[in-house]
Each structure stands twice: as C-alpha cells, then as structure tokens.
Design a protein around this motif. Sequence first.
Motif, PDB file in Angstrom:
ATOM      1  N   ALA A 145      39.072 -48.711  -7.815  1.00  0.00           N
ATOM      2  CA  ALA A 145      37.994 -49.699  -7.821  1.00  0.00           C
ATOM      3  C   ALA A 145      37.903 -50.366  -9.192  1.00  0.00           C
ATOM      4  O   ALA A 145      37.741 -51.583  -9.292  1.00  0.00           O
ATOM      5  N   GLU A 146      38.043 -49.563 -10.237  1.00  0.00           N
ATOM      6  CA  GLU A 146      37.986 -50.109 -11.593  1.00  0.00           C
ATOM      7  C   GLU A 146      39.092 -51.119 -11.849  1.00  0.00           C
ATOM      8  O   GLU A 146      38.925 -52.081 -12.591  1.00  0.00           O
ATOM      9  N   ALA A 147      40.241 -50.881 -11.237  1.00  0.00           N
ATOM     10  CA  ALA A 147      41.384 -51.779 -11.433  1.00  0.00           C
ATOM     11  C   ALA A 147      41.322 -52.988 -10.501  1.00  0.00           C
ATOM     12  O   ALA A 147      42.283 -53.745 -10.397  1.00  0.00           O
ATOM     13  N   GLY A 148      40.204 -53.139  -9.782  1.00  0.00           N
ATOM     14  CA  GLY A 148      40.081 -54.277  -8.874  1.00  0.00           C
ATOM     15  C   GLY A 148      40.870 -54.083  -7.594  1.00  0.00           C
ATOM     16  O   GLY A 148      41.182 -55.043  -6.885  1.00  0.00           O
ATOM     17  N   TYR A 184      39.519 -42.886  -5.782  1.00  0.00           N
ATOM     18  CA  TYR A 184      38.686 -44.014  -5.366  1.00  0.00           C
ATOM     19  C   TYR A 184      38.212 -44.841  -6.552  1.00  0.00           C
ATOM     20  O   TYR A 184      38.316 -46.060  -6.563  1.00  0.00           O
ATOM     21  N   GLU A 185      37.682 -44.153  -7.572  1.00  0.00           N
ATOM     22  CA  GLU A 185      37.062 -44.871  -8.686  1.00  0.00           C
ATOM     23  C   GLU A 185      38.096 -45.580  -9.560  1.00  0.00           C
ATOM     24  O   GLU A 185      37.875 -46.709 -10.002  1.00  0.00           O
ATOM     25  N   ALA A 186      39.230 -44.913  -9.821  1.00  0.00           N
ATOM     26  CA  ALA A 186      40.254 -45.538 -10.666  1.00  0.00           C
ATOM     27  C   ALA A 186      40.756 -46.827 -10.032  1.00  0.00           C
ATOM     28  O   ALA A 186      40.974 -47.827 -10.709  1.00  0.00           O
ATOM     29  N   LEU A 243      48.479 -45.818 -12.495  1.00  0.00           N
ATOM     30  CA  LEU A 243      47.156 -45.720 -11.872  1.00  0.00           C
ATOM     31  C   LEU A 243      47.057 -44.446 -11.028  1.00  0.00           C
ATOM     32  O   LEU A 243      47.877 -44.221 -10.148  1.00  0.00           O
ATOM     33  N   SER A 262      44.537 -60.688  -6.094  1.00  0.00           N
ATOM     34  CA  SER A 262      45.483 -59.865  -6.860  1.00  0.00           C
ATOM     35  C   SER A 262      46.849 -60.547  -6.906  1.00  0.00           C
ATOM     36  O   SER A 262      47.546 -60.477  -7.919  1.00  0.00           O
ATOM     37  N   GLN A 309      51.226 -51.173 -13.212  1.00  0.00           N
ATOM     38  CA  GLN A 309      50.140 -50.220 -12.919  1.00  0.00           C
ATOM     39  C   GLN A 309      50.631 -48.963 -12.212  1.00  0.00           C
ATOM     40  O   GLN A 309      49.871 -48.282 -11.518  1.00  0.00           O
TER      41      GLN A 309
END
Lengths: 509, 161
Positions: free
Chosen positions: A402-405, A398-400, A394, A496, A391
């Motif tokens: 959050a989307e990736a957990g 913030y949003e990217a 990445l 994770s 990753q």
Amino acid sequence: MTGPVRVFVPRDSAARSVGADAVAERIRAVAGREVEVVRTGSRGMLWLEPLVEVATPAGRVGYGPVAPEDVDGLVAAGLLDGRGESLGLVEDLAWMRRQQRVTFARVGVVDPRSAADFEAHGGCAGLRAALAKSPAEVVEEVVESGLRGRGGAGFPTGVKWRTVLGAAADVKFVCCNADEGDSGTFADRMLIEGDPFTLIEGMTIAAYAVGAREGYVYVRSEYPDAVVALEAAIALARERGWLGERVLGSDLAFDLHVRVGAGAYICGEETAMLESLEGKRGMVRAKPPIPALAGLFGRPTVVNNVLSLASVPAILADGAAAYAALGTGRSRGTSVFQLGGNVARGGIVETPFGITLGELVNDLGGGTASGRPVRAMQVGGPLGAYVPVSQFDLPMDYEAFAEAGAMLGHGGVVVFDDTVDMAAMARFAFSFCAKESCGKCTPCRVGSVRGVETIDRIRAGVDREKNLVLLDELCELMTDGSLCAMGGLTPMPVRSAVRYFDEDFEGAS
Amino acid sequence: MTTDVSGLTRVRADRVRGIAVGLRHLRGPLLPILHAVQRDLGYIDAVDVPVIADVLNLSVAEVHGVVTFYHDFRRGPGGRVMVRVCRAEACQAVGAEALAEHATRRLGVGFGGTTADAAVTLEETFCLGNCALGPSVQVDERVHGRVSPARLDALLAEAGR
C-alpha cells in the motif's frame, strides 16, 4: 511391502490442461502389475505438470513433466519402484523446502475425493477444536490469529465474524466467494480441486462461530472442475455427518450449497456476488449497510474468500498463537502467492508474509519463461499495480505494498518480459473495466470508456501533454468517485504504468 | 411440409416450465434455472423468459435483465463446440493476442461469432485459472494449456473443424 504400488497423478485442471489424464491412463495400461493410481490435486509446481509421484519406503518420488509418450520408457526404467531418472523426493525439492504450507498443507498430497484420506491427514481437527469452545471463543481465536481477508481487501476475518455473531436475526448465512476472476490468481481453484474438505471445514467453523445454519459457495462458471470437486466433497461430507443436522454429533446444524456464476467479473465483488446469489443482475450495492449486518437476502452474512475460510481449520487446530507467529507487521500468518504469466517456474508459493517480490519471481520463479529480462510484474490482479524491477526488494505484505502505491490483492503475480507494451496494458485495464462494469455508478461505467479513448489519443500522439493531464484527472475521479473496487482501482494499473513506464506513452511521432 | 411451429414452441415452453418448477424451491433460483435451461436447450430463447418469470412470480423485465447481464447466457443457438480463448493479462504475457488473432483468422469469425457450418462458436474469456501454463483455451468444459497456434489447429481438428 504388500498391496498395489500407489502412483499419484494430479486431477487438477492445470495438470489436466497439459495431459495428466492421458498420463494416468497410460500408467494404468502399461504398469504390468497392480497399481493404484490416485488422482490428487497439484503440488503447485505447475511447470513440472504432469508431475507423477510414486510412493516408496523413503517417501514420494517425483517425475515430471511427464508426457503421455514418456510413460512407457519411465515404467520400463523402474518408475513403479521409484527408480530411473526422477526428480528425487518431492518434499525435498528446493521449491517445496522454501515454502511453509499451512492452508495448502494437503493440496497435492491427498485424494480430494476421499473423506478418509482427509481425516487421516489431520482433517476435522480444527472443527473438533472449535466445537469444544463457545462461538465467541472461536471468533476471538480467529481475531487473535491476525487472519485478514485473502480475497484482496485484507479486512480482519475475526472482526467480521464478531459483527455477524453480535447481530440478532432469524437467519444468518456464511457465503464463500470463489469467484476468482483476477487474471494471475488460481489458488482458490487449486484449493477447491485439491482439498475441498478443508473449505467445507472452514465454512462449518464459521457457521458455528456466528450462528448460521446455511452456507453458499459461489464458484465461477469458468471453473467446472472445481464445481464437480466441491459438489462431490459436499455429498461425502453429508454422508459422514460433517454437514447436516448434527455436525460431528454436536448440536450444530449446517448445510452447504454450491452456486455457479455466469461469467461476470464484477460478481467477485462481495455485494454483487450477493445480488447474483439472490438471482439478480450482479449490480454492486452501496455500503453501508455492510453484508455482516445486511447481506444475503438482507440477513447478517459472513462473506469470506476461499483461502480465508480454508486457513481457519489450521488456526483452530494449532492455535491462534502458532499462526500469528508467522508473518510480518500487521500481515500475520502465511499467504498463498501465485506466479503466472511469462515465468519459467509458475505455480503456488505458500510462505509467511514478508518474502520479497524478487525472491518470488527470480529465486522461485526462475525469471521469465521466454528467457528475456523481466520488465514488469502486475501484482494483485487486473486492478493491481504494474511494478517495475527496481522494486524487487518490496516485501510481500499488505502495508508495504500500500505504501508503494500498489496492492497485494489475492496474491497473484503476473510476470511480463521486456517485449510488453505498457501503454497497451494500461488501455487493456480500461477496456476490461468498460466490458465488466456493472454500470451502477458513472465514474466506472463512463470513466472506463473515456479512459480507453484518452490512452488512444496519447498513443496516437494527439495533444500528448494535455491528454496525460486529463488521464490523471480521470484516474483521480474514478478512484474517489466509484462505488466499488472495480472503478476505484482500475486507475491503479493505469497510473503505475504511466509512472514507471512513461517511455511507452511517448506516442507516435 | 409445414412445421408445426406453435407445437414446437409449446414443447419448448413445457420443458422450460418443468425445469423452472423443479428448481424454484432453491434460494435465489433464477441463475440455477437459466443454467439448466441453457444446458438442456442450448440457449435461452426470448420465449423462455415469460415462462420463467411466470413460475418465479417475477416480471419479464427482471428475468430479461438477468439473462442479458451475464456473459454466459446465450440468446440464440451456438455452434456444436464452444472454443474460448483467454485474453487476460497472464495469457497476454505469453502470446494470447497472437493466438486470438490466429483463432479468428482460422475460423473466419470474430469473437462471439459462430462458423457458417455451425461447428464452432468462438468466444473470448478473461481468465481460466491456468495462468502459469498459458496461453489457455477452453474447448467446451475442458481447459488446454500452453496452446500454440499449431496446437489450437490440432484442437479444432479434433473438434471436427
């Protein structure tokens, strides 16, 4: 050129931890001519510390890392004239050119004990601009900038201020959360040690915007140098009329006080911090009511992180549009990322949101310090996810994340090489939570202890499959049932680690 | 040959009361008072708690609860030097666990323990904000970076141990 040569040696505690005081002393001792040794903050190139800079007509020339025993030779070779084996102009170093420093613009440049130096480098411009507006206009400026809380939660700062402004109360407070307890984060400390007046300015703007007369900075006790730097700056700010009855000659009355924590990680959670400021155990409060309406001593309170408040002066000075023009998606402006752990070039990287994790760790960080392959990065502190190298692409927003957990948190990135045992790190996440839980809610207090036990069984090869299921259920319960982020996010590093590094959970055969 | 214990206790109580009275005007004065007592007297004794509670008009239980909540507050005397080894993730990534083991072996005490000669109290800590230059160790108020086992031995020698 007349006058003494100006030599800059950081007073930052990271620089001091590797000998900056002895270097500064030795330079004074062997200079052989008049020198002014200015103790600045650190530029954030921590692998170069102690980094010595010398003012020359072309700019500041850097030398580093300089050990005390190197000083005699460097001075003999012409360090005081910017000659000899140097790094070149500090501003031209690739690490610096790659960055865009807004919040950290003055850190490492100015003398943090000099109000005059602060003002000469653009200090107070944001406060002056704010005082020329109405409080509501200041709030809207911060809303429009898109600034979101840098402490980790990412809540829009201006929206929070609007709530406090709109609340009717006899007393309101501005509180700065400087309880930077997350491992891998040190930007708050470096800002306070390197440019404390900017934090004072940001808090004063917040006070004006919401109608507060009194502010508190809660600094963790692990940061004694930051406490000294901030108290010194507050005293100077009072002398200058930047704090007190008539701030900058205006009708604003605002004063600021430092409170020192006492070694409790949970006090970085905003409601626990408020309890601690009130002189109580750092027990988390249930929300609502939110602190913006019922905060310190039950009064409407702005609670912001150091970097959020320290970003405000630049927003007011240069306008919301300039700040909002930086960044990506809903993550506007710059963020101050921190590279730590097993990394070749660790330190501070301030860039607009959107730089990728791989660019940070590989291009700027230079990979691991050990020279072995990177295996995992923990982003966002002890409650953040372990991210695998797959990753690297990445983007830091913030949003990217959050989307990736995962989560960006306070912007800390801790690098681990391929010798790391991820099951041990997952166990550590639970044991840290068990040690630091305030104990108010059961999922966190008890769940963390059960988590340690479950991972121990998995590692010992006892009913591995069943215990992995149990671990997952426990994580789900803690996520959903905990009162605050401590219990609610401890499952993030654990899950994770299991997801991306399941081979480490094979157990003894 | 007998020590006037009640006299000593009275002296201590007067000191604690003086500190508490001097700081009680602050908002939320309890933590500043506890820090000041520990700075002045080395630790917070059980006999200090009712004195502070009396000055602040709190219950003894409330003050006791605060003293015991925070890791910083010691309830008995520590060593002359405080050594804190960081065991958080960033320092773990560069060998903090090996350093922690070395520290306990070298000093012959566990974390939270004080050497028999009262020279050193060893504690673990979780992050000193020196995450790019670990492993980190704090000796009294001073942080040291890139601390190898050999460097820790040198720091302990400097501290008279």
